[in-house]
Structure formats: structure tokens, C-alpha cells
Design an enzyme around this catalytic site. Sequence first.
Site, mmCIF file in Angstrom:
data_model
loop_
_atom_site.group_PDB
_atom_site.id
_atom_site.type_symbol
_atom_site.label_atom_id
_atom_site.label_comp_id
_atom_site.label_asym_id
_atom_site.label_seq_id
_atom_site.Cartn_x
_atom_site.Cartn_y
_atom_site.Cartn_z
ATOM 1 N N CYS A 40 -1.711 -12.571 18.270
ATOM 2 C CA CYS A 40 -1.861 -10.934 18.059
ATOM 3 C C CYS A 40 -2.866 -10.321 18.407
ATOM 4 O O CYS A 40 -2.911 -9.162 18.765
ATOM 5 C CB CYS A 40 -1.372 -10.569 16.802
ATOM 6 S SG CYS A 40 0.293 -11.106 16.128
ATOM 7 N N HIS A 76 -2.463 -3.045 17.026
ATOM 8 C CA HIS A 76 -1.445 -3.883 17.230
ATOM 9 C C HIS A 76 -0.158 -3.490 16.396
ATOM 10 O O HIS A 76 -0.303 -3.083 15.327
ATOM 11 C CB HIS A 76 -1.838 -5.219 17.007
ATOM 12 C CG HIS A 76 -0.836 -6.574 16.982
ATOM 13 N ND1 HIS A 76 0.145 -6.690 18.301
ATOM 14 C CD2 HIS A 76 -0.237 -7.307 15.844
ATOM 15 C CE1 HIS A 76 0.847 -7.659 17.747
ATOM 16 N NE2 HIS A 76 0.919 -7.943 16.303
ATOM 17 N N ASN A 124 7.446 -6.805 16.819
ATOM 18 C CA ASN A 124 6.164 -7.248 16.965
ATOM 19 C C ASN A 124 6.272 -8.423 18.265
ATOM 20 O O ASN A 124 6.766 -9.541 17.999
ATOM 21 C CB ASN A 124 5.533 -8.249 15.873
ATOM 22 C CG ASN A 124 4.287 -8.731 16.167
ATOM 23 O OD1 ASN A 124 3.632 -8.668 17.065
ATOM 24 N ND2 ASN A 124 3.540 -9.281 14.824
HETATM 25 N N1 COA Z 1 15.456 -8.584 4.520
HETATM 26 C C1 COA Z 1 15.715 -8.588 3.350
HETATM 27 N N2 COA Z 1 15.036 -9.016 2.186
HETATM 28 C C2 COA Z 1 13.992 -9.724 2.718
HETATM 29 C C3 COA Z 1 13.578 -9.871 3.917
HETATM 30 C C4 COA Z 1 14.394 -9.345 4.994
HETATM 31 N N3 COA Z 1 14.393 -9.400 6.293
HETATM 32 N N4 COA Z 1 12.493 -10.627 4.037
HETATM 33 C C5 COA Z 1 11.860 -10.773 2.778
HETATM 34 N N5 COA Z 1 12.728 -10.396 2.005
HETATM 35 C C6 COA Z 1 13.014 -10.341 0.449
HETATM 36 C C7 COA Z 1 12.102 -11.583 -0.074
HETATM 37 O O1 COA Z 1 12.888 -12.693 -0.162
HETATM 38 C C8 COA Z 1 11.719 -11.008 -1.472
HETATM 39 O O2 COA Z 1 13.013 -11.110 -2.183
HETATM 40 P P1 COA Z 1 12.716 -11.491 -3.764
HETATM 41 O O3 COA Z 1 11.978 -10.470 -4.422
HETATM 42 O O4 COA Z 1 14.236 -11.753 -4.338
HETATM 43 O O5 COA Z 1 11.853 -12.883 -3.811
HETATM 44 C C9 COA Z 1 11.529 -9.452 -1.269
HETATM 45 O O6 COA Z 1 12.368 -9.066 -0.154
HETATM 46 C C10 COA Z 1 10.070 -9.147 -1.257
HETATM 47 O O7 COA Z 1 9.431 -9.958 -0.431
HETATM 48 P P2 COA Z 1 7.830 -9.997 -0.019
HETATM 49 O O8 COA Z 1 7.634 -10.886 0.932
HETATM 50 O O9 COA Z 1 7.145 -9.585 -1.328
HETATM 51 O O10 COA Z 1 8.109 -8.463 0.873
HETATM 52 P P3 COA Z 1 6.827 -7.568 1.486
HETATM 53 O O11 COA Z 1 6.991 -6.414 0.975
HETATM 54 O O12 COA Z 1 5.610 -8.307 1.697
HETATM 55 O O13 COA Z 1 7.463 -7.492 3.063
HETATM 56 C C11 COA Z 1 7.011 -8.704 5.143
HETATM 57 C C12 COA Z 1 7.417 -8.790 3.693
HETATM 58 C C13 COA Z 1 6.913 -9.817 6.027
HETATM 59 C C14 COA Z 1 7.608 -7.443 6.031
HETATM 60 C C15 COA Z 1 5.185 -8.152 5.071
HETATM 61 O O14 COA Z 1 4.659 -9.162 4.044
HETATM 62 C C16 COA Z 1 4.610 -7.926 6.091
HETATM 63 O O15 COA Z 1 4.890 -7.292 7.374
HETATM 64 N N6 COA Z 1 3.537 -8.798 6.186
HETATM 65 C C17 COA Z 1 2.569 -8.650 7.705
HETATM 66 C C18 COA Z 1 3.348 -9.688 8.455
HETATM 67 C C19 COA Z 1 2.453 -9.330 9.568
HETATM 68 O O16 COA Z 1 1.841 -8.810 10.155
HETATM 69 N N7 COA Z 1 2.791 -10.466 10.651
HETATM 70 C C20 COA Z 1 2.493 -10.617 12.047
HETATM 71 C C21 COA Z 1 0.930 -10.864 12.046
HETATM 72 S S1 COA Z 1 0.182 -10.514 13.632
#
Ligand code: COA
Length: 335
Positions: A115, A261, A291
Site C-alpha cells: 500500500c 491511501h 482498496n
Molecule cells: N461483513 C459482515 N461482517 C463482517 C465482515 C463483513 N465483510 N467482516 C468482518 N465481519 C464481522 C466479524 O466476523 C465480526 O463478527 P463477530 O463480532 O461476530 O466476531 C464483526 O464483523 C466485527 O469484526 P471486526 O474485525 O471487529 O470489525 P472491524 O470494525 O475491525 O472492521 C475491518 C474490520 C477489516 C473493516 C477493519 O478492521 C479495517 O478496515 N481495518 C484496516 C484494514 C486495512 O486498512 N487493510 C489494508 C491495509 S493497507
Amino acid sequence: MKRSIIKSTGRYLPERHVTNEQLTEIMDTSNEWIVQRTGIEARYWVEEGSSDGTSDLAHYAARKALGKAGWEPADLDLIVLATMTPDVNVPGSGALLQNLLGAKGVPALDIRQQCTGFLHGFEVCDAYIRSEKAEKILFVGAELQSRYLKVTTANRDTAVIFADGAGAICIEGKETDEEVGFITSILHADGGHADVLKFGLPAQKAGNPISVEILENEDHFPYMDGKTVFKTAVTRLPRVANELFKKANLSVDDIDLFILHQANLRINESFRDRMKIPEDKMYNNIQRYGNTTAATIPICLDELYEANRLKSGDTIMLLGLGAGITWGGVIYKVD
Ligand code: COA
């Protein structure tokens, strides 16, 4: 003194437009969840069965940028391609792009900083220009990530985020005493966090590059500890922005546009809040593209130039954080 100037830009998005609604038919997710947690509404993935690889996407974007610059591939002194999804492990996709362009004999480099690939590559290009090793550079960020995604409920965190696309810029060396073009950059890495976001296997380090066990465990799909990546981004992006302000002796008010980004809209909004940046000074397009990793910032730049939103004299700050982890930023002044 030679300065690195963006002469032209180009972008390519594959034709398969995938909405959140379409993903709900394949896995347990919802449009509301994806929009609320990431800001993403849709993304582009290559058609299933397409024979295109990352270098093809890069080629389509590169042709557009070269056309706008009025350059032929043979005019180039250097080709740089940033990607985390190369066509094959060896050789690098930069060489494949060079061949597709028919740029015979032109050297080609790959940048593998995910990224922050665009930020790293831009700094490398600037070093070539300043040292007068190159006058005309084609620099492309391209990703074909959809083939590496497992579109299932178990992998829905990564499946909804990553997408395909390519963005290209033509960079030219300009002899001038003015402070224009690439002004300065700061880049960081912390390999101690390598495990939070990785495509770990197949790998030589695993002893056996590929095995039935790897395939059965589905270890060959990307792994992301989203929460840690999120927390890391919301703290380190403001920190590196402040480092850049100090280095360039500038403040928030001196920046006309912040281009971050596009990993998660909430990360960018948190940055805006912390840095007290007016809404119209931030550009986001994650809603439409997801992304696209190394392709993200050059796609943003192409859209902004096309919409005439980057004017001569504007100072912009480019920032990003990603796997590695790596993070950093560039300050650029439009010529
Ligand atoms: N649809 C529905 N539910 C989803 C899901 C989706 N696409 N992805 C995860 N969940 C669920 C999880 O399973 C979890 O369920 P549970 O509570 O029953 O266990 C719940 O949603 C919460 O998951 P969590 O991981 O705590 O959510 P979050 O708020 O952290 O969001 C991301 C997840 C991935 C969106 C977030 O962490 C994120 O964007 N992080 C940065 C990622 C990033 O920048 N990546 C690229 C780097 S360059």
C-alpha cells in the site's frame, strides 16, 4: 537543479463492477456493514476467466499516460512498476510491462511495498531524476488482487476490501530553480509487524514452497489482522504527516489537498479529524474502487487531474500505510 514533474497520468479499471449487494449473494455480509465499517460501495475486479495479469492492467493505464504526455515507449529512460500482486514470482512485472510496451532495452524496476508502493516508487523515481540518471520515467502502480481473494464468509474481511486497478504517471525532469514537483518525502518500515497483514504462503521460507497441507488449510489466501492495521494507521499517519510538515517547514494550511491511501474511509476520516483538516481538502474515492493497494494513489491523481482539481502552484500531501508494515508520505507541488 532537476525537479521531478508529473507530466501526465492515466488509469485503468477492469470492466467487472462488483457492488456490495452482489457480494451479499456470495457470502454472509451486508451493504450496511461494508459501507459503515469501510466506506466501500463497489469495486472493480477482472472478469472471471480473463487472461489479463497485473502487467496487462499496468499496460492499459501506461498507454493512456504515455498518450497524454505525447511520449513513445522508446523515449523512456526507466520503467518502474509498484505491485504486491505480480503476474508471476519471477521475473518482475516491470519487465513484463516493458515487453508489452515494446520499450526495447529500457530498464524496468519492481517496487514491492504494497500500500505504500506508490510512495516508495515515487521517491525512487525522484532520486533518478535529481541525480540525472533519467529524464523521462514511466511509473505505474497496478494490482490484480481479486484472484487472490477467497470470497467466502470466513474471509469476508479481506474479500470486501481489496480490488483491481492500475494508475500510471509519466515523470519528467525539469531544470528549474523553483521549488516545484516532488518536494520531499519520509518513509518508514517496521518489519516487526510483518504478521498483521500478509500473503504468507506459498513461500520458500515454509521449507516446502507449496504443499497439500497449505492448500487444505487455505493458507495461500491473504491474512489480515484488521483491527491492528486500523489502529496502526490512525496513529502513524498523523505522526508522519507532522514529520513531513516539520521537514518542509509547512503547516496544514499550506496543503491544498491531502490524498491518502484508500484502505478504509474511517481511517481517512479519523486522520482528518485529528489533523483538523477541512472536508474539501481531502480526496477519497474508496467508495467506488475499494482498496487497490499500489494503484490507489495514481488512480486518485488521474481523477484529480482529469477533474481539473490540481492547479499550478497547488501543494499536495500523499500519505499511506500498509503491509510490512510500511508507512510514509510525499509532498508534491503542482508545476
Ligand atoms: N461483513 C459482515 N461482517 C463482517 C465482515 C463483513 N465483510 N467482516 C468482518 N465481519 C464481522 C466479524 O466476523 C465480526 O463478527 P463477530 O463480532 O461476530 O466476531 C464483526 O464483523 C466485527 O469484526 P471486526 O474485525 O471487529 O470489525 P472491524 O470494525 O475491525 O472492521 C475491518 C474490520 C477489516 C473493516 C477493519 O478492521 C479495517 O478496515 N481495518 C484496516 C484494514 C486495512 O486498512 N487493510 C489494508 C491495509 S493497507
